[in-house]
Design an enzyme around this catalytic site. Structure first.
Site, PDB file in Angstrom:
ATOM      1  N   HIS A 108       0.855  -1.193   0.000  1.00  0.00           N
ATOM      2  CA  HIS A 108       0.000   0.000   0.000  1.00  0.00           C
ATOM      3  C   HIS A 108       0.887   1.239   0.000  1.00  0.00           C
ATOM      4  CE1 HIS A 108      -3.179   2.803   1.170  1.00  0.00           C
ATOM      5  NE2 HIS A 108      -4.025   1.845   0.840  1.00  0.00           N
ATOM      6  N   ASP A 150      -7.966  -5.282   0.055  1.00  0.00           N
ATOM      7  CA  ASP A 150      -8.455  -6.161  -1.027  1.00  0.00           C
ATOM      8  C   ASP A 150      -8.097  -7.624  -0.823  1.00  0.00           C
ATOM      9  OD1 ASP A 150      -7.701  -3.346  -2.808  1.00  0.00           O
ATOM     10  OD2 ASP A 150      -9.692  -4.249  -2.872  1.00  0.00           O
TER      11      ASP A 150
HETATM   12  C1  SDX Z   1      -6.377   0.049  -2.716  1.00  0.00           C
HETATM   13  O1  SDX Z   1      -4.619   4.573  -1.925  1.00  0.00           O
HETATM   14  C2  SDX Z   1      -5.494   3.949  -1.269  1.00  0.00           C
HETATM   15  O2  SDX Z   1      -5.821   4.310  -0.163  1.00  0.00           O
HETATM   16  C3  SDX Z   1      -6.088   2.741  -1.982  1.00  0.00           C
HETATM   17  C4  SDX Z   1      -7.074   1.919  -1.178  1.00  0.00           C
HETATM   18  C5  SDX Z   1      -8.322   2.691  -0.869  1.00  0.00           C
HETATM   19  O3  SDX Z   1      -9.022   2.338   0.083  1.00  0.00           O
HETATM   20  O4  SDX Z   1      -8.652   3.611  -1.654  1.00  0.00           O
HETATM   21  O5  SDX Z   1      -6.480   1.505   0.041  1.00  0.00           O
HETATM   22  C6  SDX Z   1      -7.513   0.679  -1.960  1.00  0.00           C
HETATM   23  O6  SDX Z   1      -6.184   0.399  -3.849  1.00  0.00           O
HETATM   24  C7  SDX Z   1      -5.487  -0.948  -2.018  1.00  0.00           C
HETATM   25  C8  SDX Z   1      -4.279  -1.419  -2.921  1.00  0.00           C
HETATM   26  C9  SDX Z   1      -4.788  -2.531  -3.851  1.00  0.00           C
HETATM   27  N1  SDX Z   1      -3.722  -2.890  -4.842  1.00  0.00           N
HETATM   28  C10 SDX Z   1      -3.070  -4.054  -4.775  1.00  0.00           C
HETATM   29  O7  SDX Z   1      -3.189  -4.867  -3.863  1.00  0.00           O
HETATM   30  C11 SDX Z   1      -2.151  -4.305  -5.976  1.00  0.00           C
HETATM   31  C12 SDX Z   1      -0.802  -4.850  -5.469  1.00  0.00           C
HETATM   32  N2  SDX Z   1      -0.146  -3.763  -4.748  1.00  0.00           N
HETATM   33  C13 SDX Z   1       0.847  -2.993  -5.497  1.00  0.00           C
HETATM   34  O8  SDX Z   1       0.544  -2.805  -6.843  1.00  0.00           O
HETATM   35  C14 SDX Z   1       1.292  -1.749  -4.734  1.00  0.00           C
HETATM   36  O9  SDX Z   1       1.583  -2.148  -3.454  1.00  0.00           O
HETATM   37  C15 SDX Z   1       0.388  -0.543  -4.670  1.00  0.00           C
HETATM   38  C16 SDX Z   1      -0.062  -0.100  -6.016  1.00  0.00           C
HETATM   39  C17 SDX Z   1      -0.801  -0.820  -3.809  1.00  0.00           C
HETATM   40  C18 SDX Z   1       1.198   0.592  -4.024  1.00  0.00           C
HETATM   41  O10 SDX Z   1       2.204   0.916  -4.897  1.00  0.00           O
HETATM   42  P1  SDX Z   1       3.331   2.026  -4.534  1.00  0.00           P
HETATM   43  O11 SDX Z   1       3.003   2.732  -3.275  1.00  0.00           O
HETATM   44  O12 SDX Z   1       3.569   2.842  -5.765  1.00  0.00           O
HETATM   45  O13 SDX Z   1       4.552   1.152  -4.170  1.00  0.00           O
HETATM   46  P2  SDX Z   1       5.579   0.598  -5.220  1.00  0.00           P
HETATM   47  O14 SDX Z   1       4.832   0.013  -6.391  1.00  0.00           O
HETATM   48  O15 SDX Z   1       6.589   1.665  -5.471  1.00  0.00           O
HETATM   49  O16 SDX Z   1       6.205  -0.599  -4.389  1.00  0.00           O
HETATM   50  C19 SDX Z   1       7.258  -0.362  -3.469  1.00  0.00           C
HETATM   51  C20 SDX Z   1       8.149  -1.589  -3.603  1.00  0.00           C
HETATM   52  C21 SDX Z   1       8.532  -1.880  -5.063  1.00  0.00           C
HETATM   53  O17 SDX Z   1       9.791  -2.537  -5.037  1.00  0.00           O
HETATM   54  P3  SDX Z   1      11.120  -1.598  -5.319  1.00  0.00           P
HETATM   55  O18 SDX Z   1      10.890  -0.959  -6.690  1.00  0.00           O
HETATM   56  O19 SDX Z   1      11.154  -0.605  -4.189  1.00  0.00           O
HETATM   57  O20 SDX Z   1      12.246  -2.607  -5.326  1.00  0.00           O
HETATM   58  O21 SDX Z   1       7.422  -2.752  -3.153  1.00  0.00           O
HETATM   59  C22 SDX Z   1       7.234  -3.652  -4.244  1.00  0.00           C
HETATM   60  C23 SDX Z   1       7.508  -2.889  -5.538  1.00  0.00           C
HETATM   61  O22 SDX Z   1       8.013  -3.749  -6.542  1.00  0.00           O
HETATM   62  N3  SDX Z   1       5.848  -4.087  -4.170  1.00  0.00           N
HETATM   63  C24 SDX Z   1       5.429  -5.340  -4.324  1.00  0.00           C
HETATM   64  C25 SDX Z   1       4.032  -5.290  -4.126  1.00  0.00           C
HETATM   65  N4  SDX Z   1       3.671  -4.040  -3.874  1.00  0.00           N
HETATM   66  C26 SDX Z   1       4.778  -3.297  -3.908  1.00  0.00           C
HETATM   67  N5  SDX Z   1       6.076  -6.483  -4.604  1.00  0.00           N
HETATM   68  C27 SDX Z   1       5.310  -7.596  -4.691  1.00  0.00           C
HETATM   69  N6  SDX Z   1       3.984  -7.652  -4.514  1.00  0.00           N
HETATM   70  C28 SDX Z   1       3.311  -6.511  -4.222  1.00  0.00           C
HETATM   71  N7  SDX Z   1       2.004  -6.533  -4.042  1.00  0.00           N
END
Ligand code: SDX
Length: 426
Positions: free
Chosen positions: A311, A369
Site C-alpha cells: 500500500h 483487497d
Molecule cells: C487500494 O490509496 C489507497 O488508499 C487505496 C485503497 C483505498 O481504500 O482507496 O487503500 C484501496 O487500492 C489498495 C491497494 C490494492 N492494490 C493491490 O493490492 C495491488 C498490489 N499492490 C501494489 O501494486 C502496490 O503495493 C500498490 C499499487 C498498492 C502501491 O504501490 P506504490 O506505493 O507505488 O509502491 P511501489 O509500487 O513503489 O512498491 C514499493 C516496492 C517496489 O519494489 P522496489 O521498486 O522498491 O524494489 O514494493 C514492491 C515494488 O516492486 N511491491 C510489491 C508489491 N507491492 C509493492 N512487490 C510484490 N507484490 C506486491 N504486491
C-alpha cells in the site's frame, strides 16, 4: 485555509545562490507540509513528484491515515469502532456532515436515502445498449455518468441544496444501478428497491431475489455486507478520490465526477485488486505452490505482484484487512463452503509472505483487497461484482470530498505542470 500561524519556514538554497523561505503548515495530527505554492513565481522551477509520493493535494477534515501505525480515522473515529458500532448509513452521515447523527437526524437521513433508491425508469433503457457480457464496472461508469442527463435539478454545483440532493441520489441509487448491471448480465429481470428493507438488505434483495420465489435475507450476509461497505467508504486522497476532486475542480457536475472516480477505481492497482486477488489465489491453487509465487512476486523481471499486498500509505497491517479477516471467519462458518480452501490458502500466503525478508523490508502487508473477495465470493457474489461493491461503498467518500472541495472557497482548478523531455523547437 491553513495560514502559517506557527510562523515556521523551510529554507531552500538554489545553485544560483538565491534562497527562498517556504512556510511550513501544521495539521491537527500527522506530517507537516511545506507550502510550495509560491515556488514557481519565486524560482521559475516546479517541484517534481510523479505518483505524488510526497505531495499533499489539499486540506481535508474527513479522513486521517497513520500508515506507520496502521490507523484509519473517519472524522476522528477509528475504523474498527465504526465497523463494530455503526451502520453504513450512519458512517455515510458522519463522512458527509462531520458527526455521527443523533436519533432524529439518523431517522431523517435513512428515510431520505431510502426514498431516493428508485431510478428514473427511462435509465433502464441504457442497459439494453450493452452486450450481456459487458463488465458491470463498464455499465456503472456509463449509467452514473448518464445520470447528469436525467437529474438536471441537482447539477448546479453552486447551489448547496442541489449538491445535497445530488449526493443523496448517488448514495441511494448506486446499489440499484449496480444490482441492475448484475441482473442484466445474467439475463434476469431487474428487481425494484424495497423501502421496508435496510440499505444492505435492499442491495442483497435487488441482486439475488427473483420474481418467481420468496427471497430470504441471510442476516449474517446482510450484516457482513454492511460492514464491508463501512470498511470501503473512504480513504483520504487515494487515486479515485483524487480523480473525483480533479474532475470536480473544473466545475463538472457530480454525476460526471463520480463516473470518473469509478473509472479510476476499476484499475487492478486500486479497487480492481479484490477481483485480481481471487484470480491470483485460483492460479496458485495449492499451498505447495505458494513459495514459487512469492519468489515470482520478488523477481524484478517478473511483472507478477502479490495482489492484495502492499500500500502507498500503510507500512503496517491495513486495519480494514484485520476486520475483514474476522468477517471472513463469520461468513465462512455460516456457509461451511469450499471457500475455506481459498481462505486457508490466503492465510498461508499471508503467513509465508510476512516472514519473508523482501516483504518485511519493503513493509508490504495485506491491504483491504486481500480478504474482501473471499467473503464476497462465499456470499455468492460473482467476481465481476467485487469492484462494483467497492464503488458502491466508496461513493459516499467520493461525494464527501467533492462537497468539501466545492465548499472550500480557496480551491481552484487542478492543473499540474511537467518536466518536458521532448523535442526542442524545430
Ligand atoms: C487500494 O490509496 C489507497 O488508499 C487505496 C485503497 C483505498 O481504500 O482507496 O487503500 C484501496 O487500492 C489498495 C491497494 C490494492 N492494490 C493491490 O493490492 C495491488 C498490489 N499492490 C501494489 O501494486 C502496490 O503495493 C500498490 C499499487 C498498492 C502501491 O504501490 P506504490 O506505493 O507505488 O509502491 P511501489 O509500487 O513503489 O512498491 C514499493 C516496492 C517496489 O519494489 P522496489 O521498486 O522498491 O524494489 O514494493 C514492491 C515494488 O516492486 N511491491 C510489491 C508489491 N507491492 C509493492 N512487490 C510484490 N507484490 C506486491 N504486491
Amino acid at each position: 485555509m491553513n495560514d502559517n500561524k506557527n510562523n515556521i519556514f523551510a529554507k531552500l538554497q538554489l545553485p544560483n545562490g538565491k534562497s527562498i523561505k517556504l512556510p511550513i503548515l501544521e495539521g491537527t495530527v500527522g506530517p507537516q507540509v511545506i507550502d510550495i505554492s509560491s515556488l514557481y513565481k519565486e524560482t521559475g522551477m516546479f517541484t517534481y513528484d510523479p505518483g505524488f509520493t510526497s505531495t499533499g493535494s489539499c486540506e481535508s477534515k474527513i479522513t486521517y491515515i497513520d500508515g506507520e501505525k496502521g490507523m484509519l480515522l473517519h472524522r476522528g473515529y477509528e475504523i474498527e469502532y465504526l465497523a463494530t458500532n455503526s451502520s453504513y448509513l450512519e458512517t455515510a452521515y458522519l463522512l458527509l456532515y462531520g458527526n455521527l447523527p443523533d436519533k432524529q437526524k439518523k431517522e431523517d437521513f435513512i428515510n431520505a436515502i431510502t426514498t431516493h433508491t428508485m431510478l428514473n425508469e427511462q435509465i433502464s433503457n441504457f442497459y439494453k445498449g450493452f452486450r450481456d457480457n459487458a463488465h458491470p464496472m463498464a455499465i456503472l461508469c456509463g449509467v452514473v455518468g448518464a445520470m447528469s442527463a436525467f437529474y438536471h435539478d441537482s447539477t448546479n454545483i453552486e447551489n448547496k441544496e442541489e449538491r445535497r440532493i445530488a449526493s443523496y441520489r448517488l448514495i441511494a441509487k448506486m446499489p440499484t444501478i449496480a444490482a441492475m448491471a448484475y441482473k442484466f448480465s445474467i439475463g434476469q429481470p431487474f428487481v425494484y428497491p424495497s423501502n421496508k428493507l435496510n440499505y444492505s438488505e435492499n442491495f442483497l434483495n435487488m441482486l439475488f431475489s427473483v420474481p418467481a420465489e420468496e427471497y430470504q435475507i441471510n442476516r449474517v450476509f446482510a450484516d457482513a455486507l454492511d460492514k464491508i461497505l463501512i470498511l470501503h467508504a473512504d480513504h483520504e486522497q487515494n487515486a479515485s478520490t483524487s480523480t473525483v476532486r480533479l474532475a470536480g475542480s473544473s466545475g463538472a457536475n457530480p454525476f460526471a465526477c463520480i463516473s470518473a472516480g469509478i473509472a479510476s477505481l476499476w484499475g487492478p492497482s486500486h479497487g480492481g485488486a479484490n477481483e485480481a486477488v481471487i484470480k491470483m489465489l485460483n492460479e496458485i491453487e495449492n499451498v505447495k505452490n505458494i513459495k514459487q509465487y512469492v519468489e515470482k512476486a520478488k523477481d524484478k523481471n517478473d511483472p507478477f505482484r502479490l495482489m492484495g499486498f502492499g500500500h502507498r500509505v500503510y507500512k503496517n497491517y491495513d486495519p480494514r484487512a484485520k476486520v475483514l479477516q474476522k468477517i471472513a471467519e463469520n461468513v465462512l462458518k455460516e456457509e461451511h463452503k469450499l471457500e475455506n480452501k481459498l481462505f486457508d490458502l490466503a492465510k498461508e500466503l499471508e503467513n509465508i509472505a510476512l516472514h519473508d525478508s523482501y516483504f518485511v523490508e519493503k513493509k508490504l502487508y495485506p491491504n483491504i483487497d486481500f480478504y474482501s473477495g473471499i467473503i464476497l465470493k462465499a456470499m455468492g457474489f460473482p467476481i465481476s461484482l467485487f469492484t462494483v461493491i467497492f464503488a458502491v461503498a466508496r461513493t459516499v467518500g467520493w461525494i464527501s470530498h467533492w462537497n468539501e472541495m466545492i465548499e472550500d472557497k480557496t480551491s481552484k482548478i487542478g492543473r499540474p505542470r511537467q518536466l518536458y523531455i521532448g523535442e526542442k523547437p524545430r
